[in-house]
Design a protein around this motif. Structure first.
Motif, mmCIF file in Angstrom:
data_model
loop_
_atom_site.group_PDB
_atom_site.id
_atom_site.type_symbol
_atom_site.label_atom_id
_atom_site.label_comp_id
_atom_site.label_asym_id
_atom_site.label_seq_id
_atom_site.Cartn_x
_atom_site.Cartn_y
_atom_site.Cartn_z
ATOM 1 N N PHE A 38 7.787 28.012 7.509
ATOM 2 C CA PHE A 38 7.541 27.923 6.069
ATOM 3 C C PHE A 38 6.097 28.297 5.736
ATOM 4 O O PHE A 38 5.819 28.903 4.704
ATOM 5 C CB PHE A 38 7.832 26.505 5.563
ATOM 6 N N GLY A 39 5.161 27.951 6.609
ATOM 7 C CA GLY A 39 3.748 28.194 6.322
ATOM 8 C C GLY A 39 3.303 29.632 6.482
ATOM 9 O O GLY A 39 2.591 30.158 5.634
ATOM 10 N N CYS A 40 3.716 30.297 7.573
ATOM 11 C CA CYS A 40 3.171 31.630 7.841
ATOM 12 C C CYS A 40 4.219 32.705 8.074
ATOM 13 O O CYS A 40 3.886 33.880 8.097
ATOM 14 C CB CYS A 40 2.223 31.579 9.033
ATOM 15 N N GLY A 41 5.472 32.324 8.267
ATOM 16 C CA GLY A 41 6.498 33.300 8.594
ATOM 17 C C GLY A 41 6.957 34.122 7.409
ATOM 18 O O GLY A 41 6.922 33.679 6.266
ATOM 19 N N HIS A 46 10.798 31.487 0.183
ATOM 20 C CA HIS A 46 9.872 30.731 -0.666
ATOM 21 C C HIS A 46 8.690 30.176 0.127
ATOM 22 O O HIS A 46 7.955 29.318 -0.361
ATOM 23 C CB HIS A 46 10.598 29.593 -1.388
ATOM 24 N N GLY A 47 8.520 30.675 1.357
ATOM 25 C CA GLY A 47 7.429 30.206 2.201
ATOM 26 C C GLY A 47 6.065 30.611 1.662
ATOM 27 O O GLY A 47 5.942 31.403 0.723
ATOM 28 N N LEU A 48 5.033 30.079 2.286
ATOM 29 C CA LEU A 48 3.662 30.349 1.852
ATOM 30 C C LEU A 48 3.167 31.718 2.292
ATOM 31 O O LEU A 48 2.291 32.293 1.651
ATOM 32 C CB LEU A 48 2.718 29.278 2.401
ATOM 33 N N PRO A 74 4.535 22.032 -14.512
ATOM 34 C CA PRO A 74 4.666 23.391 -15.040
ATOM 35 C C PRO A 74 3.380 24.207 -14.881
ATOM 36 O O PRO A 74 2.311 23.805 -15.347
ATOM 37 C CB PRO A 74 4.999 23.171 -16.520
ATOM 38 N N GLY A 75 3.501 25.328 -14.176
ATOM 39 C CA GLY A 75 2.379 26.244 -14.024
ATOM 40 C C GLY A 75 1.359 25.862 -12.976
ATOM 41 O O GLY A 75 0.365 26.566 -12.809
ATOM 42 N N LEU A 76 1.590 24.761 -12.242
ATOM 43 C CA LEU A 76 0.616 24.304 -11.241
ATOM 44 C C LEU A 76 1.273 24.139 -9.880
ATOM 45 O O LEU A 76 2.447 23.750 -9.782
ATOM 46 C CB LEU A 76 -0.001 22.970 -11.662
ATOM 47 N N ALA A 77 0.505 24.403 -8.826
ATOM 48 C CA ALA A 77 1.004 24.242 -7.467
ATOM 49 C C ALA A 77 1.381 22.789 -7.208
ATOM 50 O O ALA A 77 0.692 21.860 -7.641
ATOM 51 C CB ALA A 77 -0.052 24.683 -6.462
ATOM 52 N N HIS A 78 2.468 22.586 -6.490
ATOM 53 C CA HIS A 78 2.891 21.252 -6.058
ATOM 54 C C HIS A 78 1.903 20.757 -5.001
ATOM 55 O O HIS A 78 1.496 21.508 -4.112
ATOM 56 C CB HIS A 78 4.298 21.355 -5.465
ATOM 57 N N GLY A 79 1.513 19.507 -5.082
ATOM 58 C CA GLY A 79 0.568 18.947 -4.116
ATOM 59 C C GLY A 79 1.061 19.032 -2.686
ATOM 60 O O GLY A 79 0.281 19.268 -1.756
ATOM 61 N N GLY A 80 2.354 18.861 -2.476
ATOM 62 C CA GLY A 80 2.905 18.968 -1.130
ATOM 63 C C GLY A 80 2.791 20.369 -0.563
ATOM 64 O O GLY A 80 2.583 20.561 0.637
ATOM 65 N N VAL A 81 2.897 21.370 -1.428
ATOM 66 C CA VAL A 81 2.736 22.757 -0.991
ATOM 67 C C VAL A 81 1.281 23.001 -0.599
ATOM 68 O O VAL A 81 1.000 23.648 0.410
ATOM 69 C CB VAL A 81 3.196 23.737 -2.091
ATOM 70 N N LEU A 82 0.356 22.452 -1.369
ATOM 71 C CA LEU A 82 -1.062 22.594 -1.025
ATOM 72 C C LEU A 82 -1.366 21.901 0.294
ATOM 73 O O LEU A 82 -2.110 22.434 1.133
ATOM 74 C CB LEU A 82 -1.945 22.047 -2.145
ATOM 75 N N ALA A 83 -0.799 20.723 0.509
ATOM 76 C CA ALA A 83 -0.979 20.017 1.786
ATOM 77 C C ALA A 83 -0.381 20.838 2.929
ATOM 78 O O ALA A 83 -0.957 20.909 4.023
ATOM 79 C CB ALA A 83 -0.353 18.629 1.719
ATOM 80 N N ALA A 84 0.770 21.473 2.688
ATOM 81 C CA ALA A 84 1.384 22.321 3.713
ATOM 82 C C ALA A 84 0.479 23.503 4.049
ATOM 83 O O ALA A 84 0.369 23.893 5.220
ATOM 84 C CB ALA A 84 2.752 22.810 3.243
ATOM 85 N N ALA A 85 -0.166 24.091 3.045
ATOM 86 C CA ALA A 85 -1.074 25.215 3.298
ATOM 87 C C ALA A 85 -2.261 24.774 4.155
ATOM 88 O O ALA A 85 -2.652 25.475 5.099
ATOM 89 C CB ALA A 85 -1.567 25.807 1.976
ATOM 90 N N GLY A 91 -3.340 23.895 11.736
ATOM 91 C CA GLY A 91 -2.525 24.083 12.926
ATOM 92 C C GLY A 91 -2.774 25.419 13.601
ATOM 93 O O GLY A 91 -2.702 25.535 14.824
ATOM 94 N N SER A 92 -3.095 26.442 12.819
ATOM 95 C CA SER A 92 -3.363 27.767 13.383
ATOM 96 C C SER A 92 -4.622 27.780 14.236
ATOM 97 O O SER A 92 -4.792 28.651 15.096
ATOM 98 C CB SER A 92 -3.474 28.798 12.261
#
Length: 194
Positions: A38-41, A46-48, A74-85, A91-92
Motif C-alpha cells: 500500500f505504501g510504495c507498490g 489507491h496506494g500511496l 472533505p479535501g484533507l488527507a486522512h490522518g491514518g494515511v499520513l501515518a502510513a506515509a 521502514g524504507s
C-alpha cells in the motif's frame, strides 16, 4: 516530538547506525519493495506510491501526492494515511541498513492539515541501533522540502528473520515473492511492516 514515550528513547548502549556497503547510493531511487505494498507498490490502485531516494548516511527523502482516495475530512488527507506515509518512509530506511525489520512502535504528531492535491515531502533517518532495535525519525513538509512541517514521527523498528513473514503472511503472496526471479526484489519484499 511533543510527547515521545520512553520506548522511543534509545538506551545508553545504543550505537550510531551504519549504512550497509551494498545500500543504494545517495540520490538513487529505492523503488518499491513489493508491488502489492500500500505504501510504495504500484499494484495498489489507491496506494500511496511513495517514491523514496537514498540520502547520506542512513537517511532518505521521499514524497507522495495526496489523492482524493486518501481524504478523511472533505479535501484533507486522512490522518491514518499520513501515518502510513511516515511509516513507509521510516521502514524504507531498513533497506539502507541491509536489515529486515518491522514497525514496533510509531508515534505521530499532526501539526497542520494536508490538503488533497498537496505533495508531502518526507525526510527520514535512523538515529540509533541497539541490538535488534532500530530508532528513527521522520518529518513531512508541504509546499516543498523546505516548506512548513505538517507531520512528524518517531519510530522503533525491530529486526526479524524472513520466517516472520513466512509464518504470518498469506501463502499465495509469500510464494509469489519467494519465486520472484530478481533476487533484489525477492529480498526487498520482506523488508517493512509486520
Amino acid at each position: 516530538m511533543s510527547g515521545t514515550s520512553a520506548a522511543l528513547q534509545p538506551p545508553a548502549d545504543a550505537v550510531e547506525p551504519v549504512r550497509h556497503p551494498d545500500a543504494p547510493a545517495p540520490g538513487e531511487l529505492l523503488g518499491a519493495h513489493y508491488d502489492g505494498c500500500f505504501g510504495c507498490g504500484g499494484g495498489q490502485p489507491h496506494g500511496l506510491r511513495l517514491a523514496a531516494r537514498a540520502g547520506e548516511g542512513v537517511s532518505l527523502t521521499a514524497e507522495f501526492t495526496v489523492r482524493p482516495a486518501h481524504q478523511g475530512a472533505p479535501g484533507l488527507a486522512h490522518g491514518g494515511v499520513l501515518a502510513a506515509a511516515l511509516d513507509e518512509a521510516l521502514g524504507s530506511l531498513n533497506w539502507l541498513l541491509g536489515t529486515i525489520a518491522v514497525t514496533g512502535r510509531l508515534e505521530t504528531d499532526f501539526i497542520s492539515p494536508v490538503p488533497v492535491g498537496a505533495t508531502l515531502h518526507l525526510e527520514a533517518e535512523v538515529t540509533a541501533v541497539a541490538g535488534r532495535k532500530i530508532y528513527s525519525t521522520a518529518t513531512g513538509r508541504i509546499g516543498g522540502p523546505d516548506g512548513p512541517v505538517a507531520v512528524r514521527a518517531e519510530a522503533l523498528f525491530v529486526e526479524v528473520k524472513v520466517d516472520h513473514f513466512i509464518d504470518h503472511g498469506r501463502e499465495e503472496e509469500i510464494r509469489a515473492a519467494m519465486n520472484d526471479p530478481v533476487q533484489v526484489r525477492r529480498a526487498r519484499a520482506f523488508e517493512v511492516n509486520p
